[in-house]
Scaffold this motif. Structure first.
Motif, PDB file in Angstrom:
ATOM      1  N   TRP A  13       0.864  -1.179   0.000  1.00 27.58           N
ATOM      2  CA  TRP A  13       0.000   0.000   0.000  1.00 27.58           C
ATOM      3  C   TRP A  13       0.900   1.227   0.000  1.00 27.58           C
ATOM      4  N   ILE A  14       0.748   2.069  -1.027  1.00 26.50           N
ATOM      5  CA  ILE A  14       1.602   3.256  -1.152  1.00 26.50           C
ATOM      6  C   ILE A  14       0.755   4.515  -1.315  1.00 26.50           C
ATOM      7  N   ASN A  15       1.344   5.627  -0.907  1.00 22.89           N
ATOM      8  CA  ASN A  15       0.692   6.914  -1.115  1.00 22.89           C
ATOM      9  C   ASN A  15       0.786   7.297  -2.584  1.00 22.89           C
ATOM     10  N   PRO A  16      -0.202   8.036  -3.081  1.00 24.68           N
ATOM     11  CA  PRO A  16      -0.118   8.498  -4.467  1.00 24.68           C
ATOM     12  C   PRO A  16       1.095   9.405  -4.666  1.00 24.68           C
ATOM     13  N   ILE A  17       1.604   9.403  -5.875  1.00 25.79           N
ATOM     14  CA  ILE A  17       2.756  10.256  -6.194  1.00 25.79           C
ATOM     15  C   ILE A  17       2.348  11.728  -6.108  1.00 25.79           C
ATOM     16  N   ILE A  18       1.176  12.023  -6.648  1.00 28.67           N
ATOM     17  CA  ILE A  18       0.638  13.386  -6.599  1.00 28.67           C
ATOM     18  C   ILE A  18      -0.665  13.340  -5.794  1.00 28.67           C
ATOM     19  N   LYS A  19      -0.737  14.118  -4.729  1.00 29.44           N
ATOM     20  CA  LYS A  19      -1.920  14.132  -3.878  1.00 29.44           C
ATOM     21  C   LYS A  19      -3.102  14.733  -4.649  1.00 29.44           C
ATOM     22  N   ASN A  20      -4.211  13.970  -4.692  1.00 32.72           N
ATOM     23  CA  ASN A  20      -5.427  14.442  -5.349  1.00 32.72           C
ATOM     24  C   ASN A  20      -6.620  13.778  -4.660  1.00 32.72           C
ATOM     25  N   ASP A  43       0.930   7.708 -11.208  1.00 34.10           N
ATOM     26  CA  ASP A  43       0.450   6.562 -10.422  1.00 34.10           C
ATOM     27  C   ASP A  43       0.071   5.402 -11.338  1.00 34.10           C
ATOM     28  N   VAL A  44      -0.617   5.729 -12.416  1.00 31.27           N
ATOM     29  CA  VAL A  44      -1.016   4.695 -13.380  1.00 31.27           C
ATOM     30  C   VAL A  44       0.206   4.052 -14.012  1.00 31.27           C
ATOM     31  N   ASP A  45       1.170   4.867 -14.415  1.00 27.10           N
ATOM     32  CA  ASP A  45       2.396   4.329 -15.017  1.00 27.10           C
ATOM     33  C   ASP A  45       3.119   3.384 -14.061  1.00 27.10           C
ATOM     34  N   LEU A  46       3.187   3.755 -12.792  1.00 26.44           N
ATOM     35  CA  LEU A  46       3.830   2.910 -11.788  1.00 26.44           C
ATOM     36  C   LEU A  46       3.091   1.570 -11.670  1.00 26.44           C
ATOM     37  N   ALA A  47       1.761   1.622 -11.619  1.00 28.14           N
ATOM     38  CA  ALA A  47       0.953   0.404 -11.503  1.00 28.14           C
ATOM     39  C   ALA A  47       1.089  -0.477 -12.744  1.00 28.14           C
ATOM     40  N   VAL A  48       1.069   0.120 -13.920  1.00 27.43           N
ATOM     41  CA  VAL A  48       1.186  -0.645 -15.166  1.00 27.43           C
ATOM     42  C   VAL A  48       2.569  -1.298 -15.267  1.00 27.43           C
ATOM     43  N   ASN A  49       3.602  -0.568 -14.941  1.00 24.01           N
ATOM     44  CA  ASN A  49       4.954  -1.149 -14.983  1.00 24.01           C
ATOM     45  C   ASN A  49       5.102  -2.291 -13.991  1.00 24.01           C
ATOM     46  N   SER A  50       4.516  -2.128 -12.820  1.00 23.51           N
ATOM     47  CA  SER A  50       4.547  -3.197 -11.818  1.00 23.51           C
ATOM     48  C   SER A  50       3.820  -4.435 -12.342  1.00 23.51           C
ATOM     49  N   ALA A  51       2.666  -4.223 -12.960  1.00 18.48           N
ATOM     50  CA  ALA A  51       1.896  -5.348 -13.503  1.00 18.48           C
ATOM     51  C   ALA A  51       2.659  -6.038 -14.637  1.00 18.48           C
ATOM     52  N   LYS A  52       3.298  -5.270 -15.489  1.00 14.60           N
ATOM     53  CA  LYS A  52       4.092  -5.863 -16.578  1.00 14.60           C
ATOM     54  C   LYS A  52       5.225  -6.723 -16.017  1.00 14.60           C
ATOM     55  N   ASN A  53       5.895  -6.225 -14.990  1.00 11.77           N
ATOM     56  CA  ASN A  53       6.981  -6.987 -14.374  1.00 11.77           C
ATOM     57  C   ASN A  53       6.460  -8.262 -13.717  1.00 11.77           C
ATOM     58  N   ALA A  54       5.303  -8.165 -13.053  1.00  6.54           N
ATOM     59  CA  ALA A  54       4.720  -9.341 -12.397  1.00  6.54           C
ATOM     60  C   ALA A  54       4.287 -10.380 -13.417  1.00  6.54           C
ATOM     61  N   PHE A  55       3.846  -9.930 -14.587  1.00  7.78           N
ATOM     62  CA  PHE A  55       3.371 -10.862 -15.611  1.00  7.78           C
ATOM     63  C   PHE A  55       4.487 -11.789 -16.097  1.00  7.78           C
ATOM     64  N   VAL A  56       5.706 -11.303 -16.106  1.00  6.57           N
ATOM     65  CA  VAL A  56       6.828 -12.137 -16.545  1.00  6.57           C
ATOM     66  C   VAL A  56       6.881 -13.418 -15.713  1.00  6.57           C
ATOM     67  N   THR A  57       6.764 -13.271 -14.398  1.00  4.42           N
ATOM     68  CA  THR A  57       6.775 -14.442 -13.508  1.00  4.42           C
ATOM     69  C   THR A  57       5.470 -15.225 -13.612  1.00  4.42           C
ATOM     70  N   TRP A  58       4.344 -14.521 -13.570  1.00  3.22           N
ATOM     71  CA  TRP A  58       3.026 -15.170 -13.596  1.00  3.22           C
ATOM     72  C   TRP A  58       2.842 -15.991 -14.871  1.00  3.22           C
ATOM     73  N   SER A  59       3.359 -15.523 -15.977  1.00 10.17           N
ATOM     74  CA  SER A  59       3.175 -16.239 -17.246  1.00 10.17           C
ATOM     75  C   SER A  59       3.906 -17.578 -17.262  1.00 10.17           C
ATOM     76  N   GLN A  60       4.852 -17.772 -16.344  1.00  7.73           N
ATOM     77  CA  GLN A  60       5.603 -19.027 -16.273  1.00  7.73           C
ATOM     78  C   GLN A  60       4.969 -20.041 -15.314  1.00  7.73           C
ATOM     79  N   VAL A  61       3.946 -19.616 -14.576  1.00 12.01           N
ATOM     80  CA  VAL A  61       3.283 -20.510 -13.625  1.00 12.01           C
ATOM     81  C   VAL A  61       2.407 -21.497 -14.390  1.00 12.01           C
ATOM     82  N   GLU A  62       2.473 -22.754 -13.998  1.00 16.76           N
ATOM     83  CA  GLU A  62       1.695 -23.803 -14.652  1.00 16.76           C
ATOM     84  C   GLU A  62       0.195 -23.576 -14.464  1.00 16.76           C
TER      85      GLU A  62
END
Length: 86
Positions: A13-20, A43-62
């Motif tokens: 859980w992280i604080n937003p980069i820009i408070k809104n 914030d969206v860019d951070l979340a999307v990049n995190s998801a892309k990185n996670a997909f590399v591992t997730w895509s290898q799961v049986e």
């Protein structure tokens, strides 16, 4: 008032980069119910990049392991349904 101003990104859980902040009003009584954060492009860019990185591992799961994990997640949601819907 419920405070939901953090984003769950990359397992944390992280604080937003820009408070809104945005106040949620209960329409039945016009009182403040919660405060949330409206995400920025950063914030969206951070979340999307995190998801892309996670997909590399997730895509290898049986397939069978993914099914088991998702079934376990469903059990957890069902067991905590009342809490989640609050």
């Amino acid at each position: 008032m419920i405070d939901k101003r953090k984003f769950y990104i990359n397992g944390t859980w992280i604080n937003p980069i820009i408070k809104n902040d945005f106040e949620i009003i209960n329409p039945s009584n016009e009182k403040s119910y919660a405060i949330i954060s409206l995400g920025s492009k950063k914030d969206v860019d951070l979340a999307v990049n995190s998801a892309k990185n996670a997909f590399v591992t997730w895509s290898q799961v049986e397939k069978n392991e993914k099914i088991t994990l998702l079934e376990n997640l469903l059990k957890i949601y069902k067991s905590r349904w009342d809490e989640i819907t609050q």
